[in-house]
Design a protein around this motif. Structure first.
Motif, PDB file in Angstrom:
ATOM      1  N   ASN A  12       0.893  -1.274   0.075  1.00 31.21           N
ATOM      2  CA  ASN A  12      -0.058   0.037   0.087  1.00 31.21           C
ATOM      3  C   ASN A  12       0.916   1.181   0.095  1.00 31.21           C
ATOM      4  N   ASP A  13       0.424   2.278   0.589  1.00 29.16           N
ATOM      5  CA  ASP A  13       1.063   3.556   0.288  1.00 29.16           C
ATOM      6  C   ASP A  13       2.290   3.502   1.366  1.00 29.16           C
ATOM      7  N   TYR A  14       2.373   2.669   2.305  1.00 27.76           N
ATOM      8  CA  TYR A  14       3.455   2.389   3.244  1.00 27.76           C
ATOM      9  C   TYR A  14       4.388   1.171   3.038  1.00 27.76           C
ATOM     10  N   GLY A  15       3.932   0.414   2.267  1.00 28.82           N
ATOM     11  CA  GLY A  15       4.895  -0.894   2.177  1.00 28.82           C
ATOM     12  C   GLY A  15       3.846  -1.974   2.053  1.00 28.82           C
ATOM     13  N   GLN A  16       4.756  -2.962   2.447  1.00 25.39           N
ATOM     14  CA  GLN A  16       3.772  -4.364   2.716  1.00 25.39           C
ATOM     15  C   GLN A  16       4.200  -5.126   4.171  1.00 25.39           C
ATOM     16  N   ILE A  17       3.657  -5.946   4.497  1.00 24.68           N
ATOM     17  CA  ILE A  17       3.681  -6.733   5.788  1.00 24.68           C
ATOM     18  C   ILE A  17       3.950  -7.949   5.288  1.00 24.68           C
ATOM     19  N   ALA A  18       5.178  -8.668   5.837  1.00 28.19           N
ATOM     20  CA  ALA A  18       5.390 -10.010   5.631  1.00 28.19           C
ATOM     21  C   ALA A  18       5.938 -10.807   6.615  1.00 28.19           C
ATOM     22  N   ILE A  19       5.858 -12.060   7.094  1.00 29.62           N
ATOM     23  CA  ILE A  19       6.089 -12.671   8.060  1.00 29.62           C
ATOM     24  C   ILE A  19       7.336 -13.762   7.664  1.00 29.62           C
ATOM     25  N   ASN A  20       8.339 -13.723   8.325  1.00 28.11           N
ATOM     26  CA  ASN A  20       9.403 -14.955   8.178  1.00 28.11           C
ATOM     27  C   ASN A  20       8.921 -16.208   8.392  1.00 28.11           C
ATOM     28  N   LYS A  21       9.215 -17.385   7.719  1.00 31.46           N
ATOM     29  CA  LYS A  21       8.837 -18.785   8.009  1.00 31.46           C
ATOM     30  C   LYS A  21       9.323 -19.340   9.264  1.00 31.46           C
ATOM     31  N   LYS A  22      10.343 -18.576   9.722  1.00 32.14           N
ATOM     32  CA  LYS A  22      10.729 -19.080  11.152  1.00 32.14           C
ATOM     33  C   LYS A  22       9.875 -18.558  12.506  1.00 32.14           C
ATOM     34  N   VAL A  23       9.109 -17.712  12.185  1.00 29.59           N
ATOM     35  CA  VAL A  23       7.941 -17.172  12.875  1.00 29.59           C
ATOM     36  C   VAL A  23       7.136 -18.545  13.271  1.00 29.59           C
ATOM     37  N   PHE A  24       6.332 -18.906  12.190  1.00 33.12           N
ATOM     38  CA  PHE A  24       5.720 -20.288  12.325  1.00 33.12           C
ATOM     39  C   PHE A  24       6.364 -21.170  12.963  1.00 33.12           C
ATOM     40  N   GLU A  25       7.704 -21.660  12.605  1.00 28.44           N
ATOM     41  CA  GLU A  25       8.313 -22.820  13.254  1.00 28.44           C
ATOM     42  C   GLU A  25       8.565 -22.573  14.820  1.00 28.44           C
TER      43      GLU A  25
END
Length: 108
Positions: A12-25
């Protein structure tokens, strides 16, 4: 290189939100640790007990565990799947497509 992040919100105007796969692990390892001597993660020097991968636009979590030999394996694994799924959904808002639990041995 494999995809390391799962995009939660597109740009969006500010960027994107992403989560690293290590978080789920990490969330899965925490849930395994809360089973109090019923289930332990089965990791060796060459592989992790929990691994997350993106396959054909689906999020797959593979979990290798050892279960106490006195307990019902089917019941324990089913409960562990539910706990991992609910924790990941609550903490990240991501619905896992598959949580694959493999019993690799028993705790005596």
């Amino acid at each position: 290189m494999a995809q390391e992040y799962i995009c939660i919100k597109k740009s969006n105007d500010y960027g994107q939100i992403a989560i690293n796969k290590k978080v789920f692990e990490s969330i899965a390892l925490i849930e395994i640790g809360e089973e109090e001597k019923k289930v332990v993660p089965d990791s060796s020097r060459f592989k992790n007990a929990v691994s997350c991968r993106v396959s054909k636009n689906s999020l797959v979590l593979n979990v290798d565990v050892k279960v106490n030999y006195q307990l019902n394996v089917n019941e324990i694994c089913s409960r562990l799947q539910d706990k991992i799924y609910n924790s990941i959904l609550h903490m990240t808002g991501v619905k896992m497509d598959m949580i694959d639990i493999k019993v690799t041995g028993f705790i005596f």
